[in-house]
Design a protein around this motif. Structure first.
Motif, PDB file in Angstrom:
ATOM      1  N   HIS A   1       3.428 -22.461 -19.392  1.00 32.64           N
ATOM      2  CA  HIS A   1       3.620 -23.095 -18.087  1.00 32.64           C
ATOM      3  C   HIS A   1       2.936 -22.257 -17.009  1.00 32.64           C
ATOM      4  CE1 HIS A   1       5.697 -24.851 -14.642  1.00 32.64           C
ATOM      5  NE2 HIS A   1       6.099 -25.835 -15.445  1.00 32.64           N
ATOM      6  N   ASP A   2       2.385 -22.916 -16.001  1.00 31.39           N
ATOM      7  CA  ASP A   2       1.700 -22.203 -14.915  1.00 31.39           C
ATOM      8  C   ASP A   2       2.619 -21.210 -14.205  1.00 31.39           C
ATOM      9  OD1 ASP A   2      -0.657 -23.519 -15.470  1.00 31.39           O
ATOM     10  OD2 ASP A   2      -0.454 -24.963 -13.827  1.00 31.39           O
ATOM     11  N   ASN A   3       3.930 -21.466 -14.200  1.00 29.71           N
ATOM     12  CA  ASN A   3       4.897 -20.595 -13.524  1.00 29.71           C
ATOM     13  C   ASN A   3       5.601 -19.638 -14.491  1.00 29.71           C
ATOM     14  OD1 ASN A   3       4.410 -21.675 -10.960  1.00 29.71           O
ATOM     15  ND2 ASN A   3       5.778 -23.386 -11.369  1.00 29.71           N
TER      16      ASN A   3
ATOM     17  N   LYS B   1       1.553 -15.999 -16.660  1.00 28.75           N
ATOM     18  CA  LYS B   1       0.625 -16.697 -17.550  1.00 28.75           C
ATOM     19  C   LYS B   1      -0.773 -16.104 -17.428  1.00 28.75           C
ATOM     20  CE  LYS B   1      -1.504 -21.242 -18.307  1.00 28.75           C
ATOM     21  NZ  LYS B   1      -1.435 -22.677 -17.993  1.00 28.75           N
TER      22      LYS B   1
ATOM     23  N   TRP C   1      11.473 -23.217 -23.321  1.00 30.84           N
ATOM     24  CA  TRP C   1      10.477 -24.287 -23.303  1.00 30.84           C
ATOM     25  C   TRP C   1      10.958 -25.373 -22.349  1.00 30.84           C
ATOM     26  CZ3 TRP C   1       5.946 -24.340 -26.191  1.00 30.84           C
ATOM     27  CH2 TRP C   1       5.833 -23.361 -27.191  1.00 30.84           C
ATOM     28  N   LYS C   2      10.064 -25.859 -21.496  1.00 34.02           N
ATOM     29  CA  LYS C   2      10.386 -26.938 -20.554  1.00 34.02           C
ATOM     30  C   LYS C   2       9.459 -28.114 -20.828  1.00 34.02           C
ATOM     31  CE  LYS C   2      10.503 -27.814 -15.534  1.00 34.02           C
ATOM     32  NZ  LYS C   2      11.334 -28.946 -15.693  1.00 34.02           N
TER      33      LYS C   2
ATOM     34  N   THR D   1       7.301 -30.888 -19.698  1.00 39.40           N
ATOM     35  CA  THR D   1       6.546 -31.174 -18.483  1.00 39.40           C
ATOM     36  C   THR D   1       5.451 -32.175 -18.826  1.00 39.40           C
ATOM     37  OG1 THR D   1       6.925 -28.901 -17.749  1.00 39.40           O
ATOM     38  CG2 THR D   1       5.181 -30.119 -16.631  1.00 39.40           C
TER      39      THR D   1
ATOM     40  N   TRP E   1       5.677 -29.837 -24.166  1.00 35.71           N
ATOM     41  CA  TRP E   1       6.514 -28.652 -24.029  1.00 35.71           C
ATOM     42  C   TRP E   1       5.660 -27.454 -23.646  1.00 35.71           C
ATOM     43  CZ3 TRP E   1      11.680 -28.961 -23.987  1.00 35.71           C
ATOM     44  CH2 TRP E   1      12.270 -30.081 -24.566  1.00 35.71           C
ATOM     45  N   LYS E   2       6.181 -26.662 -22.696  1.00 37.68           N
ATOM     46  CA  LYS E   2       5.496 -25.446 -22.256  1.00 37.68           C
ATOM     47  C   LYS E   2       6.514 -24.320 -22.102  1.00 37.68           C
ATOM     48  CE  LYS E   2       1.843 -27.823 -19.732  1.00 37.68           C
ATOM     49  NZ  LYS E   2       0.592 -27.248 -20.159  1.00 37.68           N
TER      50      LYS E   2
ATOM     51  N   ILE F   1       8.126 -21.537 -20.178  1.00 39.94           N
ATOM     52  CA  ILE F   1       8.214 -21.221 -18.755  1.00 39.94           C
ATOM     53  C   ILE F   1       8.837 -19.845 -18.517  1.00 39.94           C
ATOM     54  CG2 ILE F   1      10.452 -22.378 -18.381  1.00 39.94           C
ATOM     55  CD1 ILE F   1       9.127 -23.321 -15.632  1.00 39.94           C
TER      56      ILE F   1
END
Length: 122
Positions: A31-33, A46, A104-105, A107, A111-112, A114
């Motif tokens: 995830h980007d965050n 990341k 994992w979230k 989005t 799944w990414k 985070i």
């Protein structure tokens, strides 16, 4: 496919990306965050994680998992897993068992990771 089965597949993809240094796959899976506490206690993002692989600072020679537990609540899954890791970080060889927690979230239907953390265990 259940959410837990999806997470198992994503975990496999993540391990393969780490082992092969697949920057594109890591970009898709993280995830980007992302915030992640590595075993040294440092918190990385990341961008920092991907740059470690891109630059060759981090190289994974072997990685395998055991003792995985997954807990899912709506669009978030938490994974706790034991990882055997043999790698090189900068000029230091890392080898041993680690306990990782990954969040994992879901989005945009994918799944990414985070958040997470890892500690070395005996």
């Amino acid at each position: 496919m259940t959410q837990d089965e999806q997470i198992i597949e994503y975990e496999k993809r993540l391990l393969e990306a780490l082992k092969t240094g697949d920057i594109q796959a890591l970009d898709e899976l993280l995830h980007d965050n992302l915030i992640f506490n590595i075993p040294t206690g440092q918190t990385i993002t990341k961008e920092m994680d991907i740059e470690n692989y891109r630059s060759g600072i981090m190289t994974v020679y072997d990685i395998s998992t055991s003792d995985r537990t997954i807990k899912t609540a709506e669009n978030v899954s938490t994974v706790v897993v034991t990882v055997y890791l043999k790698a090189k970080y900068a000029d230091q060889i890392i080898e041993g068992k680690f306990r990782y927690l990954r969040v994992w979230k879901l989005t945009n239907n994918t799944w990414k990771v985070i958040a997470g953390s890892g500690v070395q265990i005996q």
